[in-house]
Design an enzyme around this catalytic site. Structure first.
Site, PDB file in Angstrom:
ATOM      1  N   ARG A  63      16.330  -0.823   8.310  1.00 24.16           N
ATOM      2  CA  ARG A  63      15.892  -2.218   8.256  1.00 24.16           C
ATOM      3  C   ARG A  63      16.739  -3.068   7.321  1.00 24.16           C
ATOM      4  O   ARG A  63      17.320  -4.062   7.728  1.00 24.16           O
ATOM      5  CB  ARG A  63      14.473  -2.333   7.697  1.00 24.16           C
ATOM      6  N   THR A  64      16.791  -2.659   6.046  1.00 27.83           N
ATOM      7  CA  THR A  64      17.496  -3.491   5.066  1.00 27.83           C
ATOM      8  C   THR A  64      18.970  -3.584   5.430  1.00 27.83           C
ATOM      9  O   THR A  64      19.579  -4.654   5.384  1.00 27.83           O
ATOM     10  CB  THR A  64      17.301  -2.917   3.645  1.00 27.83           C
ATOM     11  N   LYS A  93      35.339  13.437  -2.744  1.00 28.99           N
ATOM     12  CA  LYS A  93      36.430  14.127  -3.458  1.00 28.99           C
ATOM     13  C   LYS A  93      36.200  14.064  -4.967  1.00 28.99           C
ATOM     14  O   LYS A  93      37.028  14.521  -5.745  1.00 28.99           O
ATOM     15  CB  LYS A  93      37.769  13.453  -3.133  1.00 28.99           C
ATOM     16  N   ARG A 114      22.806  -0.189  -2.028  1.00 32.97           N
ATOM     17  CA  ARG A 114      21.561   0.598  -2.114  1.00 32.97           C
ATOM     18  C   ARG A 114      21.910   1.958  -2.697  1.00 32.97           C
ATOM     19  O   ARG A 114      22.911   2.574  -2.319  1.00 32.97           O
ATOM     20  CB  ARG A 114      20.932   0.787  -0.744  1.00 32.97           C
ATOM     21  N   HIS A 143      13.674  -4.046  -5.649  1.00 37.81           N
ATOM     22  CA  HIS A 143      14.150  -4.353  -4.298  1.00 37.81           C
ATOM     23  C   HIS A 143      13.971  -5.872  -4.120  1.00 37.81           C
ATOM     24  O   HIS A 143      13.117  -6.328  -3.375  1.00 37.81           O
ATOM     25  CB  HIS A 143      13.322  -3.564  -3.279  1.00 37.81           C
TER      26      HIS A 143
HETATM   27  N1  ASP Z   1      11.962  -0.028   3.040  1.00 40.71           N
HETATM   28  C1  ASP Z   1      11.340  -0.133   1.751  1.00 40.71           C
HETATM   29  C2  ASP Z   1      12.258   0.353   0.656  1.00 40.71           C
HETATM   30  O1  ASP Z   1      13.435   0.524   0.893  1.00 40.71           O
HETATM   31  C3  ASP Z   1       9.996   0.515   1.719  1.00 40.71           C
HETATM   32  C4  ASP Z   1       9.981   2.009   1.892  1.00 40.71           C
HETATM   33  O2  ASP Z   1      11.039   2.636   2.090  1.00 40.71           O
HETATM   34  O3  ASP Z   1       8.887   2.551   1.808  1.00 40.71           O
HETATM   35  O4  ASP Z   1      11.812   0.548  -0.455  1.00 40.71           O
END
Ligand code: ASP
Length: 323
Positions: A63-64, A93, A114, A143
């Site tokens: 999603r993100t 490496k 991330r 987040h």
């Molecule tokens: N997608 C959200 C996160 O990255 C919520 C989850 O993973 O539960 O934190």
């Protein structure tokens, strides 16, 4: 201390909600509404033409990741996408995290990161010489872009971000989306949040102490019977399996209260909205999906793209181009 936005987003790292004032949040939400028009009317946009944003994701995300990628492309920009650098790049490496960031900043105008460890977005911002870092989730930490999307979703329904009552449930201890949303709501006046969880998954004591100093009122509960009947929103989040030391530990903790039609009937009210940052695992019964209060697969998701379009334009100083 992270740099405050203070009305000026240009070239700033976005690491946490504590950089924002209510005015800064309002600015992103206002611009997001213009982005909605661009995205939904499929108006060709060249706002980010010539810009490249790198998406570096050390932790699984669909999603993100998809939302950031689509946001840049909606505005005519391009992306460099690195998923799981541990496996597919020089990190394999033995390259240091700092060097990876410095290499990729040479290719782009901003980095979306991330990472499974708390504090890595901050470490990246210290490593980068030239480009801003956007935190797309650092372990159980923050987040911020998810929170901006959640705040937009709440604002769309209630027209305000203060004087609200909410229930947040599930893995309150480990959920970065719950942590960031608490922080976001604590910036506004007079919000009350009920945290529903088992004793094992309660908010960490230091987090609780931090909020005691802010305007938000937090009430910890362990039974659905203590859910207030006047909640404006429910925010459910799965147990964060990847944050447990072992499968055994996760198995012991994984039971949470699932929202079923019966549960909703008993504890809900007509005007509330139901939110979940997704993926939903044990949080909400699919029978609820057709309920008009269920926004998680509708506006909550779409708002994620609009706010990311807005935020990236602001950081790259392109917001003036938006009519
Ligand atoms: N997608 C959200 C996160 O990255 C919520 C989850 O993973 O539960 O934190």
């Amino acid at each position: 201390m992270t740099t405050l936005i203070n009305g000026n987003f240009k070239s700033k790292d976005i690491l946490s909600l504590d950089q924002f004032s209510p005015k800064d949040i309002e600015k992103v939400l206002k611009l997001s509404r213009k982005m909605k028009v661009i995205a939904t009317k499929a108006r060709p946009s060249k706002i980010l033409e010539g810009n490249i944003v790198a998406l570096i994701f050390y932790e699984p995300s669909s999603r993100t990741f998809g939302s950031f990628s689509a946001s840049v492309k909606q505005l005519g920009g391009q992306t460099v996408e690195i998923i799981n650098p541990k496996e597919f790049s020089s990190v394999n490496k033995g390259e240091s995290f700092e060097d990876t960031i410095r290499v990729f900043e040479s290719y782009c105008d901003a980095i979306v990161l991330r990472h499974p460890q708390i504090g890595t977005a901050k470490a990246a911002s210290e490593a980068a010489f030239f480009v801003p870092i956007i935190n797309a989730g650092d372990g159980a930490g923050d987040h911020p872009t998810q929170t901006l999307q959640d705040l937009l979703t709440i604002y769309e329904k209630f027209g305000k971000l203060d004087n609200l009552t909410g229930v947040m449930a599930g893995d309150v201890l480990n959920s970065r989306t719950i942590h960031s949303l608490l922080q976001g709501l604590s910036i506004f006046k007079n919000n009350t949040i009920y945290l529903l969880s088992s004793n094992k998954l309660r908010l960490a004591k230091n987090d609780l102490a931090k909020y005691k100093k802010t305007d938000i009122k937090i009430i910890e509960i362990t039974k659905p019977d203590d859910i207030p009947s006047n909640a404006n929103f429910w925010y459910w989040n799965r147990v964060q399996k990847e944050r447990f030391a072992s499968t055994e530990e996760y198995e012991k903790a994984k039971k949470i209260f699932t929202i079923t039609p019966e549960f909703l009937k008993k504890y809900g009210n007509k005007n509330m909205i139901l939110m979940d940052p997704l993926p939903r695992i044990g949080t909400i019964d699919p029978q609820i999906d057709s309920d008009p209060r269920a926004v998680y697969l509708r506006s909550q998701i779409r708002n994620g793209m609009y706010i990311r379009m807005a935020l990236i334009s602001l950081i790259l100083g392109k917001d003036k181009k938006i009519k």
